[in-house]
Design a protein around this motif. Structure first.
Motif: not given
Length: 280
Positions: A4-17, A61-72
């Motif tokens: 899911s997008g939630f999981a990917r964001i959480r794993s990368l969060f501390e490195h985002l700016t 890690g998603f190809n499009s916003f639609r793919e990202f949205s569906l994962s959420l």
């Protein structure tokens, strides 16, 4: 099940700016609201452009916003208290089901995150290594010991020790002909990074196993096998990540065992006979 997008964001969060961190914060803080928003509505709510949103979803890690949205939409919402998804009113069976579900989510997410070429490279390196050193401190020493216990059943030369000072001494003897498996949930443990830097100085190939694929450990590694935990609370994240990391070790052991065929079988049978002889 795709991660899911939630999981990917959480794993990368501390490195985002910058804008990426702003978008990530909004999504994690509004898990219910975010599911029904279009890309334009999300951009307006955050105060960024749709192009910025598009770049963000590709960076996680998603190809499009639609793919990202569906994962959420398909991802269960988790809470952030110590027991997270566990409610005070849950009965015994519900609690057990949720614990097992968390572990299954981590396994599903992990297997979808690791690229086939990463498995191939890691396996080939291990098969051709002169010595394989396995490193992990604290909670990660559990996974390191599990890896050592499994890989002893192969013809490969394996070394592992739970003491940090001894691990440092191991790094001195390792060379470019060797491979190191370095394990750290956060990828930021000071002692683990010290070990990884010494290995890199000796040109040792490093296979990192971490839940944070953009951590300092991942940057030092030649290949990263990322374990994922869907949850962010203390209990379930550490537990689920441990389950996923052990599954990674199981996979490497099996890939190696299959390729070595009869050689592995011979070692397994000798090991089994030796252990059986010690039993009453």
């Amino acid at each position: 099940m795709a991660q899911s997008g939630f999981a990917r964001i959480r794993s990368l969060f501390e490195h985002l700016t910058g804008s990426d961190r702003k978008i990530a914060t909004f999504i994690l803080d509004s898990p219910n609201e975010i599911r029904s928003l279009t890309i334009q509505e999300l951009a307006t709510a955050i105060g960024v452009s749709t192009a910025t949103i598009s770049r963000f979803v590709k960076r996680v890690g998603f190809n499009s916003f639609r793919e990202f949205s569906l994962s959420l939409v398909s991802s269960p919402i988790t809470q952030t208290s110590f027991f997270g998804e566990i409610d005070a009113t849950d009965d015994q069976n519900s609690i057990i089901q949720k614990v097992f579900s968390g572990a299954q989510n981590a396994l599903d997410a992990t297997v979808n995150l690791i690229k086939p070429e990463s498995w191939s490279t890691a396996t080939n390196w291990l098969l051709n290594a002169q010595t394989i050193g396995i490193f992990g401190v604290g909670g990660s020493s559990i996974v390191a010991l599990d890896a050592y216990h499994k890989l002893l059943r192969t013809p490969l030369h394996i070394e592992q020790h739970p003491d940090y000072d001894v691990q440092l001494m191991q790094t001195v003897h390792m060379t470019s002909q060797d491979v190191a498996i370095v394990i750290s949930h956060s990828g930021r443990n000071h002692n683990t990074l010290n070990i990884a830097r010494r290995l890199k100085d000796n040109h040792v190939k490093i296979i990192a196993i971490t839940a944070y694929p953009k951590s300092e450990l991942a940057k030092l590694a030649s290949v990263t096998l990322a374990s994922v935990a869907e949850e962010v609370n203390i209990r379930s994240e550490s537990m689920s990540s441990l389950v996923a990391q052990i599954a990674i070790i199981d996979s490497l052991f099996t890939l190696i065992g299959v390729q070595l065929g009869d050689k592995t079988q011979s070692v397994v049978e000798k090991t089994r006979r030796t252990i059986e002889a010690s039993r009453e």
